[in-house]
Scaffold this motif. Structure first.
Motif, PDB file in Angstrom:
ATOM      1  N   LEU A   1      -6.248   2.621  -4.418  1.00  0.00           N
ATOM      2  CA  LEU A   1      -7.442   2.506  -3.792  1.00  0.00           C
ATOM      3  C   LEU A   1      -7.845   1.144  -2.953  1.00  0.00           C
ATOM      4  N   VAL A   2      -7.681   0.109  -4.081  1.00  0.00           N
ATOM      5  CA  VAL A   2      -7.929  -1.285  -3.539  1.00  0.00           C
ATOM      6  C   VAL A   2      -6.927  -1.562  -2.345  1.00  0.00           C
ATOM      7  N   LEU A   3      -5.909  -1.146  -2.380  1.00  0.00           N
ATOM      8  CA  LEU A   3      -4.814  -1.489  -1.305  1.00  0.00           C
ATOM      9  C   LEU A   3      -5.183  -0.727  -0.091  1.00  0.00           C
ATOM     10  N   GLY A   4      -5.585   0.526  -0.265  1.00  0.00           N
ATOM     11  CA  GLY A   4      -5.877   1.174   0.898  1.00  0.00           C
ATOM     12  C   GLY A   4      -7.311   0.722   1.626  1.00  0.00           C
TER      13      GLY A   4
ATOM     14  N   TYR B   1       0.622  -1.120   0.095  1.00  0.00           N
ATOM     15  CA  TYR B   1       0.054  -0.040  -0.082  1.00  0.00           C
ATOM     16  C   TYR B   1       0.818   1.158  -0.072  1.00  0.00           C
ATOM     17  N   PHE B   2       1.927   1.217   1.082  1.00  0.00           N
ATOM     18  CA  PHE B   2       2.804   2.553   0.931  1.00  0.00           C
ATOM     19  C   PHE B   2       3.483   2.573  -0.331  1.00  0.00           C
ATOM     20  N   ALA B   3       4.116   1.681  -1.002  1.00  0.00           N
ATOM     21  CA  ALA B   3       4.687   1.731  -2.113  1.00  0.00           C
ATOM     22  C   ALA B   3       4.048   2.170  -3.345  1.00  0.00           C
ATOM     23  N   VAL B   4       2.777   1.497  -3.695  1.00  0.00           N
ATOM     24  CA  VAL B   4       2.032   2.035  -4.632  1.00  0.00           C
ATOM     25  C   VAL B   4       1.408   3.165  -4.494  1.00  0.00           C
ATOM     26  N   THR B   5       1.046   3.724  -3.270  1.00  0.00           N
ATOM     27  CA  THR B   5       0.520   4.937  -3.190  1.00  0.00           C
ATOM     28  C   THR B   5       1.400   5.942  -3.088  1.00  0.00           C
TER      29      THR B   5
ATOM     30  N   ALA C   1      -1.897  12.776   2.197  1.00  0.00           N
ATOM     31  CA  ALA C   1      -2.640  12.904   3.706  1.00  0.00           C
ATOM     32  C   ALA C   1      -3.104  11.498   3.867  1.00  0.00           C
ATOM     33  N   GLY C   2      -3.435  10.654   3.198  1.00  0.00           N
ATOM     34  CA  GLY C   2      -3.743   9.262   3.544  1.00  0.00           C
ATOM     35  C   GLY C   2      -2.579   8.516   4.028  1.00  0.00           C
ATOM     36  N   LEU C   3      -1.394   8.644   3.398  1.00  0.00           N
ATOM     37  CA  LEU C   3      -0.289   8.127   3.789  1.00  0.00           C
ATOM     38  C   LEU C   3       0.329   8.582   5.192  1.00  0.00           C
TER      39      LEU C   3
END
Length: 119
Positions: free
Chosen positions: A112-115, A5-9, A61-63
């Motif tokens: 989105l999916v990983l989040g 999630y962190f890497a993709v985002t 901001a999500g990260l």
């Protein structure tokens, strides 16, 4: 899962941020692709550049600890890039810009999916 999630985002933040700022400053290499897709140059500042840049900030901001904003930003960017792909299809523009729009769509959809999966 959190690492993915962190890497993709983070990749989505960098890509959409660069693309958004490029649109805001009317970066010369993107102008021919926009013309082929029949997008008026006046739209580069608002809505295109503004929405991409705001989406990148929302993903960041999500990260940084506000996941609801990151999810909303990712969902908004998915809609934005789905519309971009549709615009290129309507104009029958299958150039590199069309490929980029598809790539951005896949990247923000993955964020989105990983989040949602890590929430």
């Amino acid at each position: 899962m959190h690492v993915a999630y962190f890497a993709v985002t983070l990749a989505a933040v960098a890509a959409t941020g660069f693309s958004g700022i490029g649109a805001l400053v009317h970066f010369a290499p993107i102008l021919p692709g926009m013309a082929r897709a029949r997008v008026p140059e006046s739209w580069l500042t608002f809505p295109i550049g503004t929405l991409k840049t705001a989406g990148a900030v929302g993903l960041l901001a999500g990260l940084l600890g506000v996941p609801v904003i990151g999810t909303a930003a990712a969902a908004g960017l998915v809609l934005f890039f789905a519309c971009a792909v549709h615009t290129h299809l309507l104009a029958r523009d299958y150039s590199a810009q069309f490929g980029l729009a598809n790539g951005f769509l896949v990247l923000v959809a993955a964020a989105l999916v990983l989040g949602l999966a890590v929430s």
